[in-house]
Design a protein around this motif. Structure first.
Motif, mmCIF file in Angstrom:
data_model
loop_
_atom_site.group_PDB
_atom_site.id
_atom_site.type_symbol
_atom_site.label_atom_id
_atom_site.label_comp_id
_atom_site.label_asym_id
_atom_site.label_seq_id
_atom_site.Cartn_x
_atom_site.Cartn_y
_atom_site.Cartn_z
ATOM 1 N N ASP A 24 0.983 -1.305 0.109
ATOM 2 C CA ASP A 24 0.152 0.055 -0.025
ATOM 3 C C ASP A 24 0.900 1.268 -0.083
ATOM 4 O O ASP A 24 1.361 1.489 0.990
ATOM 5 C CB ASP A 24 -0.949 0.043 1.262
ATOM 6 N N ARG A 26 -0.011 4.255 0.360
ATOM 7 C CA ARG A 26 -0.108 5.027 1.413
ATOM 8 C C ARG A 26 0.641 5.109 2.607
ATOM 9 O O ARG A 26 1.060 5.899 3.445
ATOM 10 C CB ARG A 26 -1.664 5.378 1.771
ATOM 11 N N THR A 27 1.057 3.577 3.012
ATOM 12 C CA THR A 27 1.647 3.272 4.187
ATOM 13 C C THR A 27 3.102 3.130 4.261
ATOM 14 O O THR A 27 3.708 2.992 5.271
ATOM 15 C CB THR A 27 0.705 2.279 4.949
ATOM 16 N N TYR A 105 -8.016 1.951 -1.039
ATOM 17 C CA TYR A 105 -6.581 2.426 -1.162
ATOM 18 C C TYR A 105 -6.453 4.006 -1.698
ATOM 19 O O TYR A 105 -5.302 4.485 -1.930
ATOM 20 C CB TYR A 105 -5.944 1.701 -2.400
ATOM 21 N N ALA A 115 -6.548 3.463 8.072
ATOM 22 C CA ALA A 115 -5.419 2.979 7.641
ATOM 23 C C ALA A 115 -4.404 3.260 8.909
ATOM 24 O O ALA A 115 -3.549 2.526 9.288
ATOM 25 C CB ALA A 115 -4.751 3.555 6.279
ATOM 26 N N TYR A 165 -0.126 -4.380 3.262
ATOM 27 C CA TYR A 165 -0.868 -4.626 1.858
ATOM 28 C C TYR A 165 -2.397 -4.505 2.008
ATOM 29 O O TYR A 165 -3.040 -4.210 0.852
ATOM 30 C CB TYR A 165 -0.731 -6.030 1.641
#
Length: 270
Positions: A24, A26-27, A105, A115, A165
């Motif tokens: 992912d 974003r993370t 996502y 998240a 993920y």
């Protein structure tokens, strides 16, 4: 022979790059998320402490950790309660489906909120490794069972996969249920740390194990349903969670039997 070694190394490099790049985005920049190396180092450090700690404490007196344990356990109650609220609020506001929820996502506020709380859920499992350290310092080596070590050592990898993920989607259910159970569990430990004066009110210890078993049943049922449903969520994650929940179910059932049922039979015989 040399060429075969190079090829194997290249395959390993490609696998590692795949682990890094397929997560992912974003993370990716969040603490301990991008690479499995830091969490692997924590894991091996944990095993080293397990091996060396009891040896170092063998000729020392137990450390009095009462103030530390009180603060730690009630802090974990607060953190678990916060995560329970955030999982509930984020999923409710985003209109999550309990039966099939793909991961969002996007960079929408609600997706990022989910998240973020999952990252805290992952990081809480790193913090919980302190449980083992406290047992060692207090010379409670009988508490360092296979169940305890397996549970703590593997949860950090399980949750790392989640935040790397699938930071959201139906994975929220595991975080929510586990956080709610940990509110009760750490509340018990916090009260127990206050001393003998509170012990007479802690008759409900055995029900914590029952509550943990119930959470594994819920997680197994939830992931099994989704594994066979037509849902845009990775089957590999569901299969992993089902296998992991079943392994914990077996270990906790064994613990419950030997701690309560077997002991009860022995007391009746006596």
């Amino acid at each position: 022979m040399f060429q075969r070694g190079v090829t194997t190394w290249q395959k390993l490099q490609a696998l590692y790059q795949g682990i890094l790049e397929n997560g992912d985005k974003r993370t990716d920049t969040w603490l301990l998320v991008h690479s499995p190396v830091p969490i692997a180092c924590i894991f091996f450090g944990y095993l080293f402490v397990l091996w060396s700690g009891p040896k170092l404490m063998s000729r020392r007196s137990p450390v009095d950790l009462k103030p530390v344990l009180v603060v730690y356990n009630f802090a974990m109650v607060c953190l678990s309660a916060y995560m329970s609220y955030e999982f509930t609020a984020s999923s409710w506001l985003a209109k999550y489906s309990l039966l099939c929820q793909p991961v969002d996502y996007s960079d929408s506020p609600l997706a990022l909120r989910m998240a973020r709380v999952y990252w805290w859920f992952f990081f809480s499992k790193v913090i919980e490794l302190c449980d083992t350290m406290f047992f060692i310092l207090r010379k409670k080596d009988n508490q360092l069972t296979f169940l305890h070590v397996y549970h703590h050592a593997t949860m950090i990898f399980n949750c790392w996969i989640g935040i790397k993920y699938v930071a959201g989607g139906q994975n929220f259910f595991i975080g929510l249920i586990n956080s709610m159970v940990h509110v009760v569990m750490y509340l018990y430990y916090g009260l127990a740390a206050l001393g003998p004066g509170v012990s007479k009110y802690l008759w409900w210890k055995r029900y914590i194990t029952f509550l943990q078993l119930f959470q594994f049943f819920l997680v197994t049922s939830h992931c099994t349903y989704n594994l066979f449903a037509d849902c845009d969520y990775p089957d590999s994650i569901n299969a992993m969670q089902v296998a992991y929940a079943l392994s914990l179910t077996a270990l906790f059932c064994n613990f419950y039997y030997h701690s309560y049922l077997s002991r009860k039979k022995t007391d009746k015989t006596s």
